[in-house]
Structure formats: C-alpha cells, structure tokens
Scaffold this motif. Structure first.
Motif, PDB file in Angstrom:
ATOM      1  N   UNK A 194       0.804  -1.222   0.000  1.00  0.00           N
ATOM      2  CA  UNK A 194       0.000   0.000   0.000  1.00  0.00           C
ATOM      3  C   UNK A 194       0.837   1.271   0.000  1.00  0.00           C
ATOM      4  N   UNK A 195       2.047   1.214   0.564  1.00  0.00           N
ATOM      5  CA  UNK A 195       2.909   2.400   0.530  1.00  0.00           C
ATOM      6  C   UNK A 195       3.293   2.724  -0.909  1.00  0.00           C
ATOM      7  N   UNK A 196       3.638   1.700  -1.675  1.00  0.00           N
ATOM      8  CA  UNK A 196       3.983   1.911  -3.080  1.00  0.00           C
ATOM      9  C   UNK A 196       2.776   2.430  -3.866  1.00  0.00           C
ATOM     10  N   UNK A 197       1.592   1.908  -3.555  1.00  0.00           N
ATOM     11  CA  UNK A 197       0.381   2.369  -4.246  1.00  0.00           C
ATOM     12  C   UNK A 197       0.083   3.834  -3.932  1.00  0.00           C
ATOM     13  N   UNK A 198       0.203   4.197  -2.669  1.00  0.00           N
ATOM     14  CA  UNK A 198       0.000   5.599  -2.274  1.00  0.00           C
ATOM     15  C   UNK A 198       0.997   6.490  -3.016  1.00  0.00           C
ATOM     16  N   UNK A 199       2.240   6.059  -3.066  1.00  0.00           N
ATOM     17  CA  UNK A 199       3.271   6.880  -3.700  1.00  0.00           C
ATOM     18  C   UNK A 199       3.031   7.008  -5.193  1.00  0.00           C
ATOM     19  N   UNK A 200       2.628   5.916  -5.826  1.00  0.00           N
ATOM     20  CA  UNK A 200       2.304   5.988  -7.255  1.00  0.00           C
ATOM     21  C   UNK A 200       1.213   7.030  -7.495  1.00  0.00           C
ATOM     22  N   UNK A 201       0.167   6.984  -6.681  1.00  0.00           N
ATOM     23  CA  UNK A 201      -0.912   7.961  -6.832  1.00  0.00           C
ATOM     24  C   UNK A 201      -0.391   9.384  -6.633  1.00  0.00           C
ATOM     25  N   UNK A 202       0.475   9.570  -5.638  1.00  0.00           N
ATOM     26  CA  UNK A 202       1.021  10.897  -5.369  1.00  0.00           C
ATOM     27  C   UNK A 202       1.858  11.391  -6.536  1.00  0.00           C
ATOM     28  N   UNK A 203       2.662  10.512  -7.130  1.00  0.00           N
ATOM     29  CA  UNK A 203       3.491  10.899  -8.271  1.00  0.00           C
ATOM     30  C   UNK A 203       2.621  11.349  -9.439  1.00  0.00           C
ATOM     31  N   UNK A 204       1.608  10.566  -9.766  1.00  0.00           N
ATOM     32  CA  UNK A 204       0.772  10.900 -10.916  1.00  0.00           C
ATOM     33  C   UNK A 204      -0.042  12.171 -10.674  1.00  0.00           C
ATOM     34  N   UNK A 205      -0.554  12.336  -9.473  1.00  0.00           N
ATOM     35  CA  UNK A 205      -1.302  13.551  -9.167  1.00  0.00           C
ATOM     36  C   UNK A 205      -0.382  14.770  -9.138  1.00  0.00           C
ATOM     37  N   UNK A 206       0.837  14.590  -8.619  1.00  0.00           N
ATOM     38  CA  UNK A 206       1.788  15.705  -8.604  1.00  0.00           C
ATOM     39  C   UNK A 206       2.181  16.094 -10.028  1.00  0.00           C
ATOM     40  N   UNK A 207       2.328  15.100 -10.904  1.00  0.00           N
ATOM     41  CA  UNK A 207       2.676  15.399 -12.291  1.00  0.00           C
ATOM     42  C   UNK A 207       1.595  16.185 -13.006  1.00  0.00           C
ATOM     43  N   UNK A 208       0.361  16.011 -12.596  1.00  0.00           N
ATOM     44  CA  UNK A 208      -0.760  16.783 -13.148  1.00  0.00           C
ATOM     45  C   UNK A 208      -0.971  18.098 -12.381  1.00  0.00           C
TER      46      UNK A 208
END
Length: 337
Positions: A115-129
C-alpha cells in the motif's frame, strides 16, 4: 498413524490491532495451524499469564505494541523457535540475545510495502498533473485556468527520482514501469545492472536531485540517512519540484524543507514528518503547496488482513517443513527499515 499436535503459539501485540490483522477467516486459518488462545494477547511479558504461556510457546506472533523480546523473555520461553511479525520493521523487537539463541524471525514488511507503493504511485501521478496545486487554486478562484496555463502540467516524460531501492522502492518501480515517465534511482547498494533490471537509471544522489521533477524518498531510517536531504540538497531540486516522503520524517531536514515550501519554490506530499504528530502550530498544516496526510500510506483498515495472512502463510510453510518466505537476518538489519 497419530499426528503430532500443532505447535503452541502466543500472540504479543496491542490488542486493538488483533481483529484487523486477523479477521475471522484469517484467524480460523491460524487456529488450524497452531494451538493459540486469541483471548490472550500479551502487552507485558512479565504478566503471570504471559509468563505461563511463554513457557509453552514454540511460535510467537507479534505486531505493533509488542514489547522488546529481550534476554528475560527468552529465558522464560525455552521452547520458542520462531517469531512471526505481523508488521514491518523488527529492529526495535529483538537484540543480541535473540540472534545468539539462533531463533528464526519473519516479517510482513513485504506485504506492508504494497500500500505504501500504491500511495506513492498515486502521489506521483497527481503531482505530475499539478492536481494538488490546481485544487488549491480552484478552491480560491472558483474558475478554471486558461488552457495556456497548463503548459507545465502532465506526466509524459516526467522525471521521477527515487531515493532507495527498499521493498517499497522496488514495488514502486514495478508500478512505474508501464508508464511514460523517466525514472532514476539512487541507492548505494544497487549497481548499474540491477538498476537497469528494476527499470531505472542509476544516479548519484546530487545528480538525481538536480535532474528530477519529482523526488520520492524510500530509504531506511538509519544513522547514515538521517537528514540526508539537508538544506544544500533540497536546494538542488529544480524550481517547481515536488518532494514525496512516505519513508520517515528524519530523512529530511524539516526546518529547511519548511523554508523552501514557505518560499513557494517546492511543493511536497508528506505522509511522514518529524515529530509525529506535528505540533498544532506547524506551518505544514496550512501551506497551500503541502499535501499532508497522517501516516496513512502503510497498511490500514482492510489492508491489515494482508499482514495477518502473511503470518498464516509463513506458519503453513513452517508446519510443512519448508523455509520461511520472508526471513529476517541479522546482517541485513543495518541497512533496512
């Protein structure tokens, strides 16, 4: 032919976590494998009931809130041979007497990394947008920006730098692999060939910081990593960069980060801070370029059952004579979370 009785087990953790880690279906599987009393959950090994149970226990099932397993505890547990930890880090849990006794130890850290990796993936994609920044602007202005104002937004070719090929870092690299991102990695224990296999370009830390739009921290909290992102290194991240930290707050010089954030030069997604929780007057609560969450990236809610399930799977291996899938070795603790 009579079967051997199941090994005796004892649960040691804060009881508040028991049902989350071992909901009824998982507990039922657990009780098929070991002789355990789910009504006895130990928080104090000196308690008479705990002492009596320790004397019989061959397996100790631990979790958040388990006391340190020191020499006195081990002396009271002559039959103990395995500790299965239904959580992540075990560095606080055992010491030299444990390793000298030659006991086996397993951790559910791999399951907790998901779940930590999943949270981080979401954060990366949202930050990129620029989702976090645009949300604040949208709330303030109640209008859409003009189309020309999105020029710097998007994830095509976005430069993402990961610090640490930990369990979380490696799982995150797997999740990032199908995406059109440019991923680099700093980890002194990973060579160029392994980094390539993981799908990242290996870089020295300072170069990674200079060349990343988004920096995500996944290193362990050990003496060598404390304040590794200090004032000088934070200054290397390009203007408009985003720092994501789901590891430990101690890896970042928080005062220096607050200065960068207050100036508006950087943004941050912070699931961990130092201290935790933050004092009520911390500027991190109110800065518009900070997305702050209360240490939720790790296993919570229904995700906890994955950790208990890992313990059950390890017990299945033990009771059928197979080696543990997630053993913890003393030598690896110096460089792990």
């Amino acid at each position: 032919m009579s079967q051997s009785p199941p090994p005796a087990a004892l649960i040691a953790m804060n009881p508040v976590h028991l049902r989350g880690l071992f909901p009824p279906p998982v507990m039922a599987r657990l009780r098929q494998l070991v002789d355990v009393d789910p009504g006895l959950v130990v928080q104090d090994f000196s308690d008479p009931a705990a002492t009596a149970a320790l004397g019989r226990a061959e397996v100790l099932i631990t979790g958040w809130g388990c006391p340190h397993i020191g020499a006195q505890v081990l002396e009271a547990a002559p039959r103990l041979r395995t500790v299965l930890h239904a959580a992540g880090s075990v560095r606080h849990l055992v010491g030299t007497p444990f390793w000298e006794r030659g006991l086996a130890l397993s951790s559910a850290a791999q399951a907790n990394a998901l779940p930590v990796a999943e949270y981080t993936l979401a954060a990366i994609l949202l930050a990129g947008k620029d989702a976090f920044g645009l949300r604040e602007r949208f709330r303030a202005e109640r209008a859409h920006p003009g189309p020309t104002e999105y020029a710097a937004v998007g994830n095509l070719g976005r430069r993402v730098g990961l610090i640490g090929a930990s369990r979380v870092g490696r799982r995150l690299l797997e999740l990032l692999r199908p995406l059109d991102l440019s991923v680099s990695l700093y980890d002194p224990y990973v060579d160029a060939a392994e980094a390539a296999e993981l799908g990242a370009v290996p870089l020295p830390l300072d170069e990674l910081l200079r060349t990343s739009d988004i920096v995500s921290v996944h290193a362990p909290d050990i003496p060598q990593t404390r304040r590794m992102l200090d004032r000088e290194r934070l200054a290397l991240i390009p203007d408009g960069g985003v720092l994501i930290n789901t590891s430990r707050g101690a890896l970042v010089d928080q005062a220096a980060l607050v200065e960068e954030l207050t100036r508006g030069r950087l943004s941050a997604v912070l699931d961990v801070t130092e201290p935790e929780p933050l004092p009520a007057d911390s500027p991190l609560f109110s800065l518009p370029n900070v997305f702050l969450t209360p240490h939720i990236a790790g296993s919570l809610g229904n995700e906890l059952a994955r950790l208990g399930g890992t313990v059950v799977e390890e017990l299945e291996r033990l009771t059928t004579g197979r080696p543990l899938a997630y053993p913890v070795h003393r030598a690896g603790l110096a460089t792990s979370a």
